[in-house]
Design an enzyme around this catalytic site. Structure first.
Site, PDB file in Angstrom:
ATOM      1  N   ASN A 102      71.738 128.997  38.529  1.00 55.06           N
ATOM      2  CA  ASN A 102      72.973 129.359  39.133  1.00 55.06           C
ATOM      3  C   ASN A 102      74.194 128.764  38.315  1.00 55.06           C
ATOM      4  O   ASN A 102      74.086 128.499  37.406  1.00 55.06           O
ATOM      5  CB  ASN A 102      72.835 129.034  40.406  1.00 55.06           C
ATOM      6  CG  ASN A 102      73.540 129.999  41.615  1.00 55.06           C
ATOM      7  OD1 ASN A 102      74.604 130.443  41.179  1.00 55.06           O
ATOM      8  ND2 ASN A 102      73.161 130.176  42.861  1.00 55.06           N
ATOM      9  N   HIS A 133      69.861 107.349  23.999  1.00 55.84           N
ATOM     10  CA  HIS A 133      70.051 105.904  23.336  1.00 55.84           C
ATOM     11  C   HIS A 133      68.542 105.469  22.869  1.00 55.84           C
ATOM     12  O   HIS A 133      67.478 105.976  23.183  1.00 55.84           O
ATOM     13  CB  HIS A 133      70.488 104.763  24.280  1.00 55.84           C
ATOM     14  CG  HIS A 133      69.642 104.873  25.450  1.00 55.84           C
ATOM     15  ND1 HIS A 133      69.567 105.668  26.764  1.00 55.84           N
ATOM     16  CD2 HIS A 133      68.850 103.780  25.839  1.00 55.84           C
ATOM     17  CE1 HIS A 133      68.707 105.327  27.410  1.00 55.84           C
ATOM     18  NE2 HIS A 133      68.300 103.928  27.228  1.00 55.84           N
ATOM     19  N   THR A 177      62.295 111.484  37.986  1.00 53.15           N
ATOM     20  CA  THR A 177      62.032 110.628  36.837  1.00 53.15           C
ATOM     21  C   THR A 177      60.624 110.348  36.140  1.00 53.15           C
ATOM     22  O   THR A 177      60.238 109.915  35.166  1.00 53.15           O
ATOM     23  CB  THR A 177      62.404 109.057  36.942  1.00 53.15           C
ATOM     24  OG1 THR A 177      61.576 108.543  38.284  1.00 53.15           O
ATOM     25  CG2 THR A 177      63.918 109.018  37.438  1.00 53.15           C
ATOM     26  N   LYS A 178      60.018 111.249  37.367  1.00 49.69           N
ATOM     27  CA  LYS A 178      58.293 111.340  37.066  1.00 49.69           C
ATOM     28  C   LYS A 178      57.736 112.561  37.646  1.00 49.69           C
ATOM     29  O   LYS A 178      58.623 113.227  38.128  1.00 49.69           O
ATOM     30  CB  LYS A 178      57.576 110.206  37.597  1.00 49.69           C
ATOM     31  CG  LYS A 178      57.729 110.010  39.108  1.00 49.69           C
ATOM     32  CD  LYS A 178      56.819 108.802  39.634  1.00 49.69           C
ATOM     33  CE  LYS A 178      56.991 108.818  41.218  1.00 49.69           C
ATOM     34  NZ  LYS A 178      56.199 107.362  41.852  1.00 49.69           N
ATOM     35  N   LYS A 195      57.461 115.629  51.516  1.00 51.03           N
ATOM     36  CA  LYS A 195      56.534 116.609  52.338  1.00 51.03           C
ATOM     37  C   LYS A 195      55.403 117.260  51.391  1.00 51.03           C
ATOM     38  O   LYS A 195      55.572 117.638  50.295  1.00 51.03           O
ATOM     39  CB  LYS A 195      57.204 117.637  52.926  1.00 51.03           C
ATOM     40  CG  LYS A 195      56.482 118.711  54.071  1.00 51.03           C
ATOM     41  CD  LYS A 195      57.234 119.240  54.899  1.00 51.03           C
ATOM     42  CE  LYS A 195      56.714 120.028  55.860  1.00 51.03           C
ATOM     43  NZ  LYS A 195      57.230 120.968  56.802  1.00 51.03           N
TER      44      LYS A 195
END
Length: 202
Positions: A102, A133, A177-178, A195
């Site tokens: 979008n 980094h 993050t995972k 859920k």
């Protein structure tokens, strides 16, 4: 040779060069700033669109593909408004069929990002497939994989090395993050499963 003739030949030679690099149909609406390195390629098996149905002078598509990089669209794929897609050297962006991103979309592909079929991605989407980094000299590039039939909400950030399972829903504002299991809703920072056994239709 006159200035006009030089400009004409430059435009024609650029067009011929781009036609060699672009296989298939690419549709651009509104403004476009396109830079393709001579060794980069766009391969579209459907129609790859940028800034679809854009309107007004503020709409702008910036596309930069560096050396040996490639965009592969396996079918129709749409970027809506303000697209900014940058592939760094040796990077690969693989796009699925009948998916879209979008408004105010942005992808900065360092090595490898894959977006599956029938995905819907909302506003202010950020995906990172590399660490900007280094820690103790360890600078990693890890691919991001978004599988088929995934819904991504507003202002979602996906960090490097993440795989989002088929049929998953990423709630607005999540920082992923995972890996995300298939057919789940995840949300929060960092994102957690809220859920399971979710079913939805695009």
């Amino acid at each position: 040779m006159s200035i006009i003739r030089k400009l004409y030949y430059r435009i024609i030679s650029t067009f011929i060069c781009l036609r060699k690099q672009i296989k298939g149909k690419v549709r651009v609406n509104g403004k476009c700033h396109m830079h393709l390195d001579k060794t980069s390629k766009i391969e579209s098996k459907g129609i790859l669109s940028f800034s679809v149905n854009s309107f007004g002078s503020a709409r702008e598509t910036t596309l930069r593909i560096d050396k040996n990089s490639k965009i592969i669209a396996n079918g129709n794929f749409d970027f809506f408004y303000d697209s900014d897609i940058i592939l760094f050297e040796d990077a690969k962006l693989i796009l699925g069929i009948n998916s879209f991103i979008n408004s105010n979309c942005k992808i900065r592909c360092h090595k490898s990002i894959t977006i599956g079929d029938n995905c819907a991605i909302s506003h202010d989407f950020t995906v990172m497939d590399s660490n900007a980094h280094s820690i103790n000299g360890d600078k990693k590039t890890l691919p991001v994989i978004i599988k088929d039939h995934v819904w991504v909400g507003t202002r979602v950030t996906i960090l490097s090395g993440v795989t989002i399972g088929e049929g998953a829903v990423i709630a607005a504002g999540a920082v992923v993050t995972k890996d995300v299991p298939p057919n789940t809703i995840v949300g929060g920072n960092p994102a957690k499963v809220i859920k399971k056994n979710v079913e939805w239709e695009a």
